[in-house]
Motif scaffolding. Sequence first.
Motif, mmCIF file in Angstrom:
data_model
loop_
_atom_site.group_PDB
_atom_site.id
_atom_site.type_symbol
_atom_site.label_atom_id
_atom_site.label_comp_id
_atom_site.label_asym_id
_atom_site.label_seq_id
_atom_site.Cartn_x
_atom_site.Cartn_y
_atom_site.Cartn_z
ATOM 1 N N LYS A 51 5.277 12.891 -1.793
ATOM 2 C CA LYS A 51 5.108 12.943 -3.190
ATOM 3 C C LYS A 51 4.562 14.120 -3.545
ATOM 4 C CE LYS A 51 2.150 9.792 -4.706
ATOM 5 N NZ LYS A 51 1.065 8.814 -5.281
ATOM 6 N N LYS B 20 -2.705 -4.481 0.164
ATOM 7 C CA LYS B 20 -1.759 -3.722 0.161
ATOM 8 C C LYS B 20 -1.279 -3.352 1.685
ATOM 9 C CE LYS B 20 -1.358 -0.617 -3.899
ATOM 10 N NZ LYS B 20 -1.142 0.494 -4.466
ATOM 11 N N THR C 124 -0.958 2.268 4.888
ATOM 12 C CA THR C 124 -0.487 3.472 4.920
ATOM 13 C C THR C 124 -1.315 4.396 5.344
ATOM 14 O OG1 THR C 124 -1.067 4.151 2.838
ATOM 15 C CG2 THR C 124 0.848 2.968 2.832
ATOM 16 N N ARG D 299 -3.267 6.213 3.848
ATOM 17 C CA ARG D 299 -4.202 6.122 3.104
ATOM 18 C C ARG D 299 -5.212 5.108 3.122
ATOM 19 N NH1 ARG D 299 -2.910 9.972 -1.255
ATOM 20 N NH2 ARG D 299 -0.573 10.224 -1.042
ATOM 21 N N ASN E 37 3.767 4.906 -7.925
ATOM 22 C CA ASN E 37 2.786 4.001 -7.149
ATOM 23 C C ASN E 37 3.419 3.237 -6.261
ATOM 24 O OD1 ASN E 37 0.813 4.422 -9.016
ATOM 25 N ND2 ASN E 37 1.251 2.397 -10.446
ATOM 26 N N THR F 6 3.421 5.535 -3.078
ATOM 27 C CA THR F 6 2.341 5.593 -2.525
ATOM 28 C C THR F 6 1.953 4.633 -1.358
ATOM 29 O OG1 THR F 6 1.363 6.596 -4.512
ATOM 30 C CG2 THR F 6 -0.464 5.861 -2.838
ATOM 31 N N GLU F 7 2.267 3.419 -1.839
ATOM 32 C CA GLU F 7 2.085 2.252 -0.892
ATOM 33 C C GLU F 7 3.249 2.295 0.003
ATOM 34 O OE1 GLU F 7 2.035 -1.336 -3.299
ATOM 35 O OE2 GLU F 7 1.609 -2.695 -1.485
ATOM 36 N N LEU F 8 4.422 2.658 -0.090
ATOM 37 C CA LEU F 8 5.530 2.126 0.679
ATOM 38 C C LEU F 8 6.129 3.124 1.337
ATOM 39 C CD1 LEU F 8 7.170 -0.653 -1.746
ATOM 40 C CD2 LEU F 8 5.341 -1.187 0.207
#
Lengths: 337, 294
Positions: A11, A159, A162, A164, B89, B92-94
């Motif tokens: 990202k 969630k 990851t 994070r 988003n 970030t998660e996947l």
Amino acid sequence: MVKIALIGAGKMGLSHLSILGAHPKVEIVGVCDTSKMVVQVLERYSGYKCFSDYLKMADESRPDAVVVAVPTKYHFPMVKELLNRGIHIFTEKPFCLNPEESKELTELAKKVGVVNQVGYHNKFVGTFQEVKRLINAGSIGEITHFQGEAYGPVVVKKKSDTWRSDPSEGGGCLMDYASHVIDLINDIISPIESCKGSILKSIYSKSVDDSVYALVESKSGVSGLISVNWSDETYRKMSTSISIMGTNGKIESDANELKVFFKGDKFPTGYSKGWNVKYVTDLTEEVDFYLRGEEYSAQIDYFIKAVLGEKNNVINTFESAWKTDKSISLIKEQSSK
Amino acid sequence: MERIIFGDNQFFAVNHISDEKSRAQSIKFKDDSAIIKTLDIAIAAGVNTFMCTTHDRIANICEIIRKDPTKYKDFKIYPCMPYAHKYANAVTELGIAGTLKQYVPGNFVGSLLKGGVAYLSKDYISIMELLIDAEMKMFKGINTPVIFLQNVITDLLLGLGMTDFLLGFAKHVREKYNAEPGFITMNLPKLLDTLEKAEFKNPIICTSINKVNFRMSGGKDLYEKTLREGRCRVIAMQVLGGGAIPAGEALEYVSNLPNVESILFGASSRQNIENTVDTIRYHDQKRRTGLTSI
Ligand SMILES: NC(=O)c1ccc[n+]([C@@H]2O[C@H](COP(=O)([O-])OP(=O)(O)OC[C@H]3O[C@@H](n4cnc5c(N)ncnc54)[C@H](O)[C@@H]3O)[C@@H](O)[C@H]2O)c1
């Protein structure tokens, strides 16, 4: 021209790569990522020379400078190897997983004598720059207290895991999110050097904190409150703000709007007694290529200029990010007492 | 394209200068009925084009519009895709691959990742086409004569030198939706040069244009020069410079620029909507009569 390579085209990395790609003084000589798909797309459509091994890239592409945007746990080993090759470094924040690593890299970068910068982009936001200018000029008198806050919707439900969500990889709200606020306060007021109490709270995450509440004190003896929560859905995106109380006035600022109150008849030019409001649009210089906020382009441009010797490498140095890592670790330690 | 186009930032708490104002907006437009009410005011003021992000809530608005075909007979939507926060988003998660798996319909990505599909450049363009289709679903049955790529994506691709995706977007929008492709950008001169180099002439571009140089990369002078050359069909946005310029002055400036085909604006109150429309019409009228009297 500066020959640049990027490690980690995720990202953050893709955003850096796009800004670099549009920069007239940059030649992108290599991109490294372990994801096959990312590499395929970049090779095919951008025509970059891609690698999966960053050392191979460093040795073959011989970049003058490297932008490191991999998950935080890799910052230390990679930056260390690159510094030993005499390469200028821009690395993402937070700098390292602990202040010992940051210290080692800070010293190494000094010894090698290369440009070193960490991606705390808020330092390039017009409102926060103005806050720093006001504080440096002593315009609100003696500082008595501050409050640093950040809220946003990063983890708003349970969630899948990851990096994070793994504390050993630099995940968690304190390292990933609160670091921005802490870094800003360290820079504008003075480094946070003690923590009187802190709560790191998980809301949805299993193994990391989703919110941080801390009572701290800066090197200059100013008390302050840190309140950060990345599980707050009422925000559309990250919102970072600081308030600073002084004997002659008060400052409240976020990345868009700066409000300053002056008690008496002493105030800087361009301000008046009582409330003053300024907007980031009035405080921001245009950039040559805009992607997602002037500050992201400005920090990269600053790095390039530092490498070219056109600017002094004084904003967001490894040393400043090391201090931030120290403050982070104080807050973390206090929370487990 | 109509001269005046109504935007959607105010509905989704996008405010470039104040978090407080965006909070107030998200409270005001909590219910879809508040959005529709505001749209109706714009329509009554003579603005029949609504340019909006492919935000989840727009799906509800489309539903209401489809149910009242007589009332919304002349109404057009210019979709702007994607709603970037949704994907950001998810990434970030996947991760990137995981996100594609989640949003690309069918098992296309799965087989691509497994290496089941041969590595052809076309594959990634096809993935983009499937993503466009997914974003366009909510507009079924609604008149969407121009379809836009959001600036985050346009500019990301521009910086990455991925012109093929910009062209691929344009081609798909033309072929599948019989619509004109449009690009939103904060980098008009650079985008235009890039598209022209790829033989894409006279594109529709929506870009920041204002008196104070706000989000005009390359600078106001270069923008004004580019406009004078008339190489593209421009929709001016952020004409108030993020709030830095008084509305009257801002609209006078942009209304009188050459080759600005349309002006995009957003507002929440009846008064601001009507004022903006009246002001633009006033300047247009003045210019026209000025021209005929010469
Ligand atoms: N400044 C900011 O506001 C901000 C915002 C987001 C992230 N970040 C920081 O940027 C860094 C990256 O975050 P992100 O959100 O882009 O993560 P991400 O997971 O989206 O991207 C990481 C990329 O690195 C690649 N990668 C992983 N290991 C690698 C290796 N050994 N060699 C080469 N490539 C490898 C992955 O394939 C992935 O593409 C983190 O340190 C994060 O804290 C900063």
